[in-house]
Design an enzyme around this catalytic site. Sequence first.
Site, PDB file in Angstrom:
ATOM      1  N   CYS A 180     -27.924  64.770  -9.179  1.00  0.00           N
ATOM      2  CA  CYS A 180     -27.639  64.080  -7.903  1.00  0.00           C
ATOM      3  C   CYS A 180     -28.920  63.607  -7.225  1.00  0.00           C
ATOM      4  CB  CYS A 180     -26.825  64.949  -6.944  1.00  0.00           C
ATOM      5  SG  CYS A 180     -25.200  65.346  -7.554  1.00  0.00           S
ATOM      6  N   LYS A 191     -25.081  78.507  -2.433  1.00  0.00           N
ATOM      7  CA  LYS A 191     -26.403  78.573  -3.077  1.00  0.00           C
ATOM      8  C   LYS A 191     -27.201  79.760  -2.534  1.00  0.00           C
ATOM      9  CE  LYS A 191     -26.668  73.535  -3.491  1.00  0.00           C
ATOM     10  NZ  LYS A 191     -26.253  73.209  -4.852  1.00  0.00           N
TER      11      LYS A 191
HETATM   12  N1  7TS Z   1     -29.272  69.104  -0.987  1.00  0.00           N
HETATM   13  C1  7TS Z   1     -29.895  69.673  -2.027  1.00  0.00           C
HETATM   14  C2  7TS Z   1     -31.394  69.782  -2.033  1.00  0.00           C
HETATM   15  C3  7TS Z   1     -29.145  70.198  -3.070  1.00  0.00           C
HETATM   16  O1  7TS Z   1     -29.771  70.778  -4.085  1.00  0.00           O
HETATM   17  C4  7TS Z   1     -27.731  70.092  -3.041  1.00  0.00           C
HETATM   18  C5  7TS Z   1     -26.890  70.555  -4.193  1.00  0.00           C
HETATM   19  C6  7TS Z   1     -27.141  69.516  -1.912  1.00  0.00           C
HETATM   20  C7  7TS Z   1     -27.939  69.023  -0.913  1.00  0.00           C
HETATM   21  C8  7TS Z   1     -25.656  69.444  -1.756  1.00  0.00           C
HETATM   22  O2  7TS Z   1     -25.128  70.717  -1.558  1.00  0.00           O
HETATM   23  P1  7TS Z   1     -23.555  70.942  -1.449  1.00  0.00           P
HETATM   24  O3  7TS Z   1     -23.403  72.418  -1.423  1.00  0.00           O
HETATM   25  O4  7TS Z   1     -23.107  70.284  -0.192  1.00  0.00           O
HETATM   26  O5  7TS Z   1     -22.949  70.306  -2.658  1.00  0.00           O
HETATM   27  N2  7TS Z   1     -27.551  70.583  -5.433  1.00  0.00           N
HETATM   28  C9  7TS Z   1     -26.978  70.759  -6.629  1.00  0.00           C
HETATM   29  C10 7TS Z   1     -27.723  70.853  -7.818  1.00  0.00           C
HETATM   30  O6  7TS Z   1     -28.940  70.797  -7.892  1.00  0.00           O
HETATM   31  N3  7TS Z   1     -26.867  71.035  -8.851  1.00  0.00           N
HETATM   32  O7  7TS Z   1     -25.619  71.052  -8.378  1.00  0.00           O
HETATM   33  C11 7TS Z   1     -25.670  70.889  -6.998  1.00  0.00           C
END
Ligand code: 7TS
Length: 429
Positions: free
Chosen positions: A387, A249
């Site tokens: 999510c 991200k």
């Molecule tokens: N926390 C937040 C605030 C997030 O937006 C996400 C992923 C995660 C944790 C988890 O991140 P990961 O890289 O471990 O999967 N958010 C999203 C979203 O908004 N659309 O797809 C993934």
Amino acid sequence: MARNDGKENKTAKTEQKTSKPMSTSFNIKKIRKDFPNLTTTVRGRPLVYLDNAATTFKPNSVIETLETYYKNECSNVHRGVHFLSEQATKDFEAARQKVRDFINAKKTEEIIFTKGTTNSINLVAQSYGRTFLKAGDEIIISHMEHHSNIVPWQMLCEEKGCVLKVIPINDQGELMMPEFEKFLNPKTKFVALVYISNSLGTINPVKKMIAAAHRLKVPVLIDGAQAVNHLKVDVQELDCDFLAFSGHKLFGPTGVGVLYGKAKYLNAMPPMEGGGDMIASVTFEKTTYNILPYKFEAGTPSIAGVIGLGAAIDYVQAVGLENIFTYEQELLAYGTKLLSKISDLQLIGTAREKAAILAFILPDIHPHDLGTLVDREGVAIRTGHHCTMPVMQRFNVPATARASLAFYNTKEEIDVLAAAILKAKDVFA
Ligand code: 7TS
């Protein structure tokens, strides 16, 4: 739920807002050329990518770094005396230093490489939580957490008999601070909070909340997944005890992320996984563990991922997070105004302090249908619960459509989104 036309955002001020002019290094045309994926066409139309909260595109410098590693420098780290292994180890550890500088950690050993935000939070819940929390202890989270910052704590509560306290949110999608203050009591033993909500865009006042928790000596974990790419995060200034974020991200590769933790906590925590790299010595009678940060990095890590994340941080630092924040706030104000003009469109998440995330619903079109129709115009948005099912329950909606912006997006792309929404409305009229 309050019908909100987004007017609040026109006057929104944030801590990060600066009157300084954008530096000349912020040249949107030049920036867009750095991201090859932005030139993709979808169904014969130029792609308008507005799903940056899910994952971001990668600049050439990151792609080339990955290519160089796999083409010329492929080797394992921390375990070879040969040239390539030494080179890979040097690059890997240089990336750790870049992460340290990026978030201003006091010590390099406080940077643990993980698989991502989810993995980082689970590490803390499992290692810190299982060791230091007991039945009856209270853990505070908020109603706007991503499932990644809910479920690991629920699992811990189930195992240890701890109690989860959930800070409610108001109709604008802001945390109700008096409720948080009320929750804080001698039984509170941990606080885990999202900095920027992925489904509402709200920027939470985490610095104040950390200070409040610290008055009771309670450690605080910040989920920075949506923060590190939108604003400057300084762990010493925030004084957070843990920070979790993902490389993908932050314009870096998938499969890599960071857990920052204050050394005093990380040193006291047991390793979560056993295996290579995390040991000092192994015998069948007794194994001793390595020092920080390696104690938490069992097995071969995502070497290319880590080095690529270092390149992504170099890129973001060169553009400048202040520039990014200022530009994205302009995009947010523009998008809020434009979408608010669409009749019946209701924004979900209109906090005064907001990042460039625009979530919305239309009464007569299910978000999934809307997502499919705007995709036909080349516009990529995400639809669903993101999510964050409790957020959907709070606003009494099954799902939302969400446009999440990055610094390589433009006002023209928001125009394309608005036109695509109007066209979808016509189809359903
Ligand atoms: N926390 C937040 C605030 C997030 O937006 C996400 C992923 C995660 C944790 C988890 O991140 P990961 O890289 O471990 O999967 N958010 C999203 C979203 O908004 N659309 O797809 C993934």
